[in-house]
Design a protein around this motif. Structure first.
Motif, PDB file in Angstrom:
ATOM      1  N   UNK A   1      11.327  61.250  18.281  1.00  0.00           N
ATOM      2  CA  UNK A   1      11.539  60.654  16.957  1.00  0.00           C
ATOM      3  C   UNK A   1      11.083  59.204  17.037  1.00  0.00           C
ATOM      4  N   UNK A   2       9.814  58.975  16.700  1.00  0.00           N
ATOM      5  CA  UNK A   2       9.240  57.642  16.833  1.00  0.00           C
ATOM      6  C   UNK A   2       9.903  56.614  15.949  1.00  0.00           C
ATOM      7  N   UNK A   3      10.339  57.022  14.757  1.00  0.00           N
ATOM      8  CA  UNK A   3      11.013  56.087  13.848  1.00  0.00           C
ATOM      9  C   UNK A   3      12.345  55.636  14.442  1.00  0.00           C
ATOM     10  N   UNK A   4      13.095  56.578  14.997  1.00  0.00           N
ATOM     11  CA  UNK A   4      14.378  56.228  15.611  1.00  0.00           C
ATOM     12  C   UNK A   4      14.175  55.364  16.844  1.00  0.00           C
ATOM     13  N   UNK A   5      13.168  55.710  17.650  1.00  0.00           N
ATOM     14  CA  UNK A   5      12.887  54.924  18.845  1.00  0.00           C
ATOM     15  C   UNK A   5      12.494  53.496  18.459  1.00  0.00           C
ATOM     16  N   UNK A   6      11.645  53.385  17.452  1.00  0.00           N
ATOM     17  CA  UNK A   6      11.213  52.058  17.005  1.00  0.00           C
ATOM     18  C   UNK A   6      12.370  51.257  16.406  1.00  0.00           C
ATOM     19  N   UNK A   7      13.343  51.969  15.822  1.00  0.00           N
ATOM     20  CA  UNK A   7      14.486  51.260  15.244  1.00  0.00           C
ATOM     21  C   UNK A   7      15.253  50.486  16.308  1.00  0.00           C
ATOM     22  N   UNK A   8      15.286  50.998  17.535  1.00  0.00           N
ATOM     23  CA  UNK A   8      15.960  50.278  18.616  1.00  0.00           C
ATOM     24  C   UNK A   8      15.242  48.973  18.920  1.00  0.00           C
ATOM     25  N   UNK A   9      13.910  48.992  18.842  1.00  0.00           N
ATOM     26  CA  UNK A   9      13.139  47.755  19.048  1.00  0.00           C
ATOM     27  C   UNK A   9      13.404  46.769  17.920  1.00  0.00           C
ATOM     28  N   UNK A  10      13.355  47.244  16.684  1.00  0.00           N
ATOM     29  CA  UNK A  10      13.553  46.361  15.533  1.00  0.00           C
ATOM     30  C   UNK A  10      14.970  45.784  15.513  1.00  0.00           C
ATOM     31  N   UNK A  11      15.922  46.528  16.027  1.00  0.00           N
ATOM     32  CA  UNK A  11      17.309  46.056  16.073  1.00  0.00           C
ATOM     33  C   UNK A  11      17.598  45.223  17.319  1.00  0.00           C
TER      34      UNK A  11
END
Length: 535
Positions: A80-90
């Motif tokens: 889930x690239x969106x979920x994975x990227x959310x960790x970076x953005x957060x």
């Protein structure tokens, strides 16, 4: 008097000198203008189409396992690239490091899950300008892990390709090549560092091969490929990107492509699809020449070698160009099923939906793709057209009395184009429409503050009379009962703003952004800029 005036020769010489100087200055000015235009073009390619909200953080490993999957044909789950990227953005760097390391461990235990790492790292390293500072911070937070170096190195390779652009060598400016080289110089040390920290991180080979292809460095490509095969003899993604580099446009030949594919297919039957790559590349060249029918024949031949997602995606594009939209959609759906974590498959399906005037699915696919890659040229080309279509369908739904559908479509348009004034005007009109309001009141009688639309209607009615102090308790009560409703925080922020409470307005906008509302993020940035300018 003699000597009081210059001779004719002297005067002509001075005139020639002035004319030459003027011409020289004009050339310099022209070069400066051209250089500025090129730099602006490079900057525009790197600017995100939109800056999406992070979305919810994943609970556990960010991998989706579909039900009823086709064994051996559709990947057994995807990252889930969106979920994975959310960790970076957060900035949840500890959790992000663990997630990437778990993806790596999963790939090592089952090389068929190689695409988890490939696609996850692409989502983290997609070249978006907002990622640069975040990836630097991640490296600083986790300097002993390979994960942030791999993501940051991939990011700079993506930046390099964005800076270069997609034109031929002859049509590419020296500034574009220089920008690409500078990005690659930042990428390679990170990728080498990642691979040294985790010798089995073969995902580092892909971006290194892309760099080698762009620079025409055959030796570097061979080194990266050979090392990857030593660590993961059955990995398919590395073979595919290596095979791309053997194409004529990178200095190779179709004979080399066929020989490599045949040898690999005999040794590893599961990568038999590689035998379709030469036809796949030939089809691409025919499309450039406008020969779509011949391209479709070659893609059918490519697919006979194996059901590979890039072949399906290329076939979807060619069918769309020939106006065979139903067939194109079937191919795009298959490409999505085969590689559901790649932004490109959603961009193409959004384009097909757009050509079919199916605006809601087009908007949803485009939004998902932009969450994965906000700098993609397809997203840039599609966004305004799709937003207009979604607004059109919303207004048609409003005129037909389908209020909830209209508001849902306008909220989708607002997510794709945060701050769009037409979206705001039409949303306000639908919410405040007397006919709609009466129907809604009858439908929701007795629910009061429990219903978002009811509170929204009351908000807009009171706002027309500037009774903002009466609005605030309505949203307070609703949010107390629904603390994870992002749109409610965004609406309440407007009330705070009108009450001149910028601190509370900004807090609500940030909360809306945190809950995944793109418009909340955009407005929060506007308020922060306004506060900074007022200091």
């Amino acid at each position: 008097m003699p000597g009081s005036m210059p001779s004719l020769r002297t005067a002509l010489g001075a005139g020639v000198l002035v004319m030459g100087l003027g011409a020289g200055l004009a050339v310099i000015a022209s070069r400066a203008t051209r250089s500025a235009e090129v730099e602006a073009r490079i900057a525009a390619r790197q600017e995100p189409v939109l800056t999406p909200a992070p979305g919810p953080a994943p609970q556990g490993l960010p991998v989706v396992t579909p039900a009823g999957r086709e064994e051996g044909k559709v990947p057994q789950g995807h990252v889930d690239g969106v979920a994975l990227r959310s960790l970076l953005l957060r900035r949840q760097f500890e959790e992000l490091t663990l997630a990437v390391e778990q993806l790596q461990w999963g790939m090592e235990s089952n090389p068929q899950d190689e695409h988890w790492m490939t696609d996850g790292i692409l989502a983290l390293g997609n070249g978006s300008s907002e990622s640069t500072e975040l990836l630097d911070a991640w490296v600083e937070a986790s300097p002993r892990s390979f994960a942030p170096y791999l993501a940051r190195g991939t990011h700079w390779v993506s930046v390099g390709y964005l800076r270069r652009g997609g034109k031929t060598v002859g049509a590419t400016a020296k500034e574009e090549f220089a920008g690409m080289h500078e990005a690659f110089e930042r990428a390679v040390p990170d990728l080498v560092r990642a691979w040294s920290l985790q010798p089995k991180a073969v995902a580092a080979a892909r971006p290194l091969i892309y760099v080698a292809n762009a620079l025409g460095d055959d030796e570097a490509r061979e080194r990266a490929y050979t090392r990857a095969m030593e660590q993961c003899p059955t990995c398919a993604d590395v073979r595919a990107v290596y095979l791309h580099g053997l194409a004529p446009r990178w200095g190779g030949t179709y004979e080399k492509m066929d020989a490599f594919a045949e040898a690999q297919s005999l040794a590893h039957p599961k990568v038999g699809f590689l035998r379709g790559f030469a036809d796949f590349d030939r089809a691409h060249d025919l499309v450039v020449q406008g020969k779509n029918d011949q391209g479709l024949v070659l893609l059918a031949q490519a697919l006979s070698a194996g059901d590979y997602w890039e072949f399906r995606l290329a076939r979807a594009k060619q069918l769309r160009r020939t106006k065979a939209l139903d067939a194109a959609l079937e191919e795009a759906n298959r490409a999505v099923a085969l590689r559901p974590a790649r932004a490109s498959v959603y961009f193409e399906r959004a384009r097909i939906f757009s050509n079919s005037r199916k605006w809601e699915p087009a908007g949803k696919d485009l939004l998902h793709a932009l969450r994965l890659d906000a700098t993609d040229s397809d997203g840039r080309a599609l966004r305004d057209h799709v937003v207009k279509g979604v607004i059109y369908d919303a207004w048609e739904a409003h005129k037909a009395g389908r209020r909830e559908e209209a508001l849902g479509l306008l909220e989708l348009a607002g997510e794709l184009a945060p701050g769009n004034p037409e979206v705001a005007r039409r949303r306000a009109w639908v919410v405040k429409s007397p006919q709609q309001a009466e129907a809604r009141a009858e439908e929701k009688q007795g629910e009061g503050a429990e219903d978002f639309r009811t509170v929204q209607q009351r908000d807009y009615a009171l706002a027309r009379e500037r009774r903002f102090k009466e609005i605030l308790p309505l949203w307070d009560a609703f949010i107390e009962r629904n603390p994870d409703h992002g749109l409610a925080y965004m609406e309440r922020s407007g009330t705070h703003y009108h009450l001149r409470d910028l601190k509370s307005a900004l807090s609500d906008l940030k909360k809306a952004c945190d809950l995944g509302v793109n418009e909340g993020c955009a407005r929060a940035r506007q308020v922060e800029r306004a506060k900074a300018a007022a200091r």
